[in-house]
Design a protein around this motif. Sequence first.
Motif, PDB file in Angstrom:
ATOM      1  N   VAL A 102      25.109  -0.768 -12.665  1.00 38.08           N
ATOM      2  CA  VAL A 102      25.070   0.427 -13.502  1.00 38.08           C
ATOM      3  C   VAL A 102      24.887   1.701 -12.682  1.00 38.08           C
ATOM      4  O   VAL A 102      25.542   2.713 -12.917  1.00 38.08           O
ATOM      5  CB  VAL A 102      23.954   0.299 -14.565  1.00 38.08           C
ATOM      6  N   ASP A 103      23.983   1.670 -11.724  1.00 38.40           N
ATOM      7  CA  ASP A 103      23.646   2.881 -10.966  1.00 38.40           C
ATOM      8  C   ASP A 103      24.423   2.987  -9.654  1.00 38.40           C
ATOM      9  O   ASP A 103      23.879   3.428  -8.630  1.00 38.40           O
ATOM     10  CB  ASP A 103      22.139   2.922 -10.680  1.00 38.40           C
ATOM     11  N   ILE A 104      25.665   2.595  -9.676  1.00 40.35           N
ATOM     12  CA  ILE A 104      26.477   2.669  -8.465  1.00 40.35           C
ATOM     13  C   ILE A 104      26.475   4.108  -7.941  1.00 40.35           C
ATOM     14  O   ILE A 104      26.690   5.057  -8.700  1.00 40.35           O
ATOM     15  CB  ILE A 104      27.912   2.165  -8.737  1.00 40.35           C
ATOM     16  N   PRO A 105      26.192   4.321  -6.652  1.00 35.05           N
ATOM     17  CA  PRO A 105      26.085   5.684  -6.127  1.00 35.05           C
ATOM     18  C   PRO A 105      27.443   6.378  -6.017  1.00 35.05           C
ATOM     19  O   PRO A 105      28.469   5.732  -5.805  1.00 35.05           O
ATOM     20  CB  PRO A 105      25.461   5.481  -4.743  1.00 35.05           C
ATOM     21  N   TYR A 106      27.421   7.705  -6.183  1.00 32.88           N
ATOM     22  CA  TYR A 106      28.648   8.492  -6.039  1.00 32.88           C
ATOM     23  C   TYR A 106      28.320   9.845  -5.427  1.00 32.88           C
ATOM     24  O   TYR A 106      27.151  10.249  -5.359  1.00 32.88           O
ATOM     25  CB  TYR A 106      29.347   8.681  -7.390  1.00 32.88           C
ATOM     26  N   VAL A 107      29.355  10.543  -4.989  1.00 32.68           N
ATOM     27  CA  VAL A 107      29.209  11.875  -4.407  1.00 32.68           C
ATOM     28  C   VAL A 107      30.311  12.782  -4.957  1.00 32.68           C
ATOM     29  O   VAL A 107      31.293  12.313  -5.530  1.00 32.68           O
ATOM     30  CB  VAL A 107      29.316  11.853  -2.859  1.00 32.68           C
ATOM     31  N   THR A 108      30.119  14.087  -4.783  1.00 33.41           N
ATOM     32  CA  THR A 108      31.160  15.071  -5.061  1.00 33.41           C
ATOM     33  C   THR A 108      31.341  15.894  -3.798  1.00 33.41           C
ATOM     34  O   THR A 108      30.352  16.338  -3.199  1.00 33.41           O
ATOM     35  CB  THR A 108      30.764  15.997  -6.225  1.00 33.41           C
ATOM     36  N   TYR A 109      32.587  16.054  -3.361  1.00 35.82           N
ATOM     37  CA  TYR A 109      32.817  16.815  -2.130  1.00 35.82           C
ATOM     38  C   TYR A 109      34.088  17.644  -2.260  1.00 35.82           C
ATOM     39  O   TYR A 109      34.855  17.492  -3.224  1.00 35.82           O
ATOM     40  CB  TYR A 109      32.877  15.897  -0.906  1.00 35.82           C
TER      41      TYR A 109
ATOM     42  N   GLN B 236      21.548  13.206  -5.759  1.00 32.72           N
ATOM     43  CA  GLN B 236      21.014  14.565  -5.638  1.00 32.72           C
ATOM     44  C   GLN B 236      21.715  15.500  -6.616  1.00 32.72           C
ATOM     45  O   GLN B 236      22.815  15.217  -7.082  1.00 32.72           O
ATOM     46  CB  GLN B 236      21.199  15.073  -4.206  1.00 32.72           C
ATOM     47  N   PRO B 237      21.104  16.663  -6.927  1.00 34.44           N
ATOM     48  CA  PRO B 237      21.739  17.605  -7.855  1.00 34.44           C
ATOM     49  C   PRO B 237      22.956  18.280  -7.228  1.00 34.44           C
ATOM     50  O   PRO B 237      23.100  18.333  -6.006  1.00 34.44           O
ATOM     51  CB  PRO B 237      20.620  18.622  -8.141  1.00 34.44           C
ATOM     52  N   LEU B 238      23.826  18.778  -8.089  1.00 31.27           N
ATOM     53  CA  LEU B 238      25.006  19.515  -7.644  1.00 31.27           C
ATOM     54  C   LEU B 238      24.611  20.812  -6.932  1.00 31.27           C
ATOM     55  O   LEU B 238      23.657  21.482  -7.323  1.00 31.27           O
ATOM     56  CB  LEU B 238      25.870  19.872  -8.851  1.00 31.27           C
ATOM     57  N   GLN B 239      25.382  21.141  -5.897  1.00 30.74           N
ATOM     58  CA  GLN B 239      25.260  22.442  -5.234  1.00 30.74           C
ATOM     59  C   GLN B 239      26.620  23.126  -5.361  1.00 30.74           C
ATOM     60  O   GLN B 239      27.349  23.289  -4.392  1.00 30.74           O
ATOM     61  CB  GLN B 239      24.852  22.259  -3.771  1.00 30.74           C
ATOM     62  N   ILE B 240      26.928  23.508  -6.589  1.00 33.92           N
ATOM     63  CA  ILE B 240      28.275  23.976  -6.908  1.00 33.92           C
ATOM     64  C   ILE B 240      28.629  25.269  -6.191  1.00 33.92           C
ATOM     65  O   ILE B 240      29.812  25.591  -5.998  1.00 33.92           O
ATOM     66  CB  ILE B 240      28.427  24.141  -8.440  1.00 33.92           C
ATOM     67  N   ASP B 241      27.622  26.020  -5.731  1.00 32.44           N
ATOM     68  CA  ASP B 241      27.888  27.272  -5.014  1.00 32.44           C
ATOM     69  C   ASP B 241      28.541  27.022  -3.655  1.00 32.44           C
ATOM     70  O   ASP B 241      29.084  27.964  -3.038  1.00 32.44           O
ATOM     71  CB  ASP B 241      26.591  28.060  -4.824  1.00 32.44           C
ATOM     72  N   LYS B 242      28.545  25.779  -3.190  1.00 31.63           N
ATOM     73  CA  LYS B 242      29.200  25.457  -1.927  1.00 31.63           C
ATOM     74  C   LYS B 242      30.725  25.347  -2.069  1.00 31.63           C
ATOM     75  O   LYS B 242      31.450  25.400  -1.081  1.00 31.63           O
ATOM     76  CB  LYS B 242      28.671  24.136  -1.366  1.00 31.63           C
ATOM     77  N   ALA B 243      31.186  25.191  -3.305  1.00 28.81           N
ATOM     78  CA  ALA B 243      32.628  25.035  -3.536  1.00 28.81           C
ATOM     79  C   ALA B 243      33.325  26.389  -3.415  1.00 28.81           C
ATOM     80  O   ALA B 243      32.801  27.423  -3.842  1.00 28.81           O
ATOM     81  CB  ALA B 243      32.872  24.457  -4.912  1.00 28.81           C
ATOM     82  N   VAL B 244      34.546  26.388  -2.811  1.00 28.58           N
ATOM     83  CA  VAL B 244      35.288  27.615  -2.622  1.00 28.58           C
ATOM     84  C   VAL B 244      36.722  27.456  -3.141  1.00 28.58           C
ATOM     85  O   VAL B 244      37.274  26.364  -3.147  1.00 28.58           O
ATOM     86  CB  VAL B 244      35.330  28.038  -1.128  1.00 28.58           C
ATOM     87  N   LYS B 245      37.306  28.598  -3.572  1.00 24.41           N
ATOM     88  CA  LYS B 245      38.680  28.620  -4.037  1.00 24.41           C
ATOM     89  C   LYS B 245      39.554  29.325  -3.002  1.00 24.41           C
ATOM     90  O   LYS B 245      39.045  30.103  -2.186  1.00 24.41           O
ATOM     91  CB  LYS B 245      38.773  29.388  -5.371  1.00 24.41           C
ATOM     92  N   PRO B 246      40.877  29.094  -3.077  1.00 18.17           N
ATOM     93  CA  PRO B 246      41.772  29.868  -2.225  1.00 18.17           C
ATOM     94  C   PRO B 246      41.677  31.358  -2.566  1.00 18.17           C
ATOM     95  O   PRO B 246      41.381  31.727  -3.708  1.00 18.17           O
ATOM     96  CB  PRO B 246      43.162  29.329  -2.583  1.00 18.17           C
ATOM     97  N   GLU B 247      41.908  32.201  -1.586  1.00 21.54           N
ATOM     98  CA  GLU B 247      41.936  33.638  -1.845  1.00 21.54           C
ATOM     99  C   GLU B 247      43.240  33.982  -2.535  1.00 21.54           C
ATOM    100  O   GLU B 247      44.245  33.289  -2.409  1.00 21.54           O
ATOM    101  CB  GLU B 247      41.818  34.412  -0.529  1.00 21.54           C
ATOM    102  N   LYS B 248      43.252  35.105  -3.249  1.00 22.07           N
ATOM    103  CA  LYS B 248      44.467  35.533  -3.955  1.00 22.07           C
ATOM    104  C   LYS B 248      45.551  35.910  -2.969  1.00 22.07           C
ATOM    105  O   LYS B 248      45.278  36.451  -1.911  1.00 22.07           O
ATOM    106  CB  LYS B 248      44.151  36.735  -4.854  1.00 22.07           C
TER     107      LYS B 248
END
Length: 403
Positions: A364-371, A391-403
């Motif tokens: 049930v508690d199979i570990p996962y990550v988001t990268y 661990q909790p999400l650190q969504i501020d680390k995610a970046v988008k392409p520039e315009k």
Amino acid sequence: MKLLRFAAAVSAVVLASSSALAADPIVIGVSIAQSPPGSVVQGTQVKDGVEIITKMINDKGGVLGRPLKIVYEDNQGIPEKGRAAAEKLISRDKVVAVTGGHQSSVCLAEIEVAHRYKVPYVNTNCWSDDVRAKGYPEVFNPANYNTRVSSAMADTIAALKVKSVVAFAENTDYGIGQAKLLGEFLKKAAPQTQYKYVALDRAGKDFTPAVLPLRASPPELVVNIMLPPAAYILMNQLYEQGVAPSAHTWFYDGAGIADYPDFWNNVKEAGKYMLAFGLYHPQMPMPQLGLDVGAAYQKQAKTEPNRLIFQAADSVLLIARAIEEAKSTDSAAIIKTLQGMQFEGVRGKFSFSQQPGYSFQQWVDIPYVTYQLTEVGQPLSKTTLIQASGQPLQIDKAVKPEK
């Protein structure tokens, strides 16, 4: 003369025993896709993991003093072929268990055969909750499941605070099941987010008709719920049409494809800035056995391992440990042992839940990550970890392409 005759008799017994052992291996059946339209890249990774752990076990004397022997069947990712493969492995090859399954529609066909024969079936990588919900006592699930990934994805999407999401799902039990579940979880985690999914043919070669409408009205996030090669085609067409990844639209993979060995060769720029749900990352804690399996794969393949290497290794090891603990290759004894055993394998310690539904005989508690992938050709070890295991999400680390 008596001593000589006794010695000769002992030698004959030893030689006979050795011959019997060599001729009487414990046979495990592995059903995988080795040719199209199945996910051949998955099948190849599963086979690599199976062979690495089998060699390790046999090098240490096998199981109950007998070597393991693996018999492979190519199911081509087609349910009917999977059903025939399971039938052959069980009735003709006399395997003690079947494993290797990595496409849900095929697993759902194969478990019917395993259930009929009452032979253990260890699910290597079929995510559909329906595999668990059947409630078959022969089926054990040390792999990921749709409820787990859809819940994790909904949390990530909620953290991104996007207002509109479009998911592209392959038209299989896995794809449609995960897309529907994602919608249900989003209603709870992000009720303000508009969500829809589009079903695509997993054998399709051109998804432009589905992609083009997004150019005029792009969503803030596109989700992939497809396996290669279709997933790669979709990604390239989304990128070529300027839809995603872009300054306006995130691209999020929920199928766990980012660590496949052929990923960058097929997607190149289309994979840059992609967010990914993952079941393995080099920064995840792992037992020494897992490190050894990873090192063995890296030595032979000259590339980093992915989750399927470890999942396949655990599948075979689980069967081997159950046989050792039961001191028997009898199907009923193996099943009973698997239901109650505490397993410590390649990826960590766990036991199987007996709760009905999607968690039945499931880790049930199979570990996962988001990268996130931030450079073309980037190895998994260099990706940006947005959420470490547990661990909790650190969504501020995610970046988008520039315009």
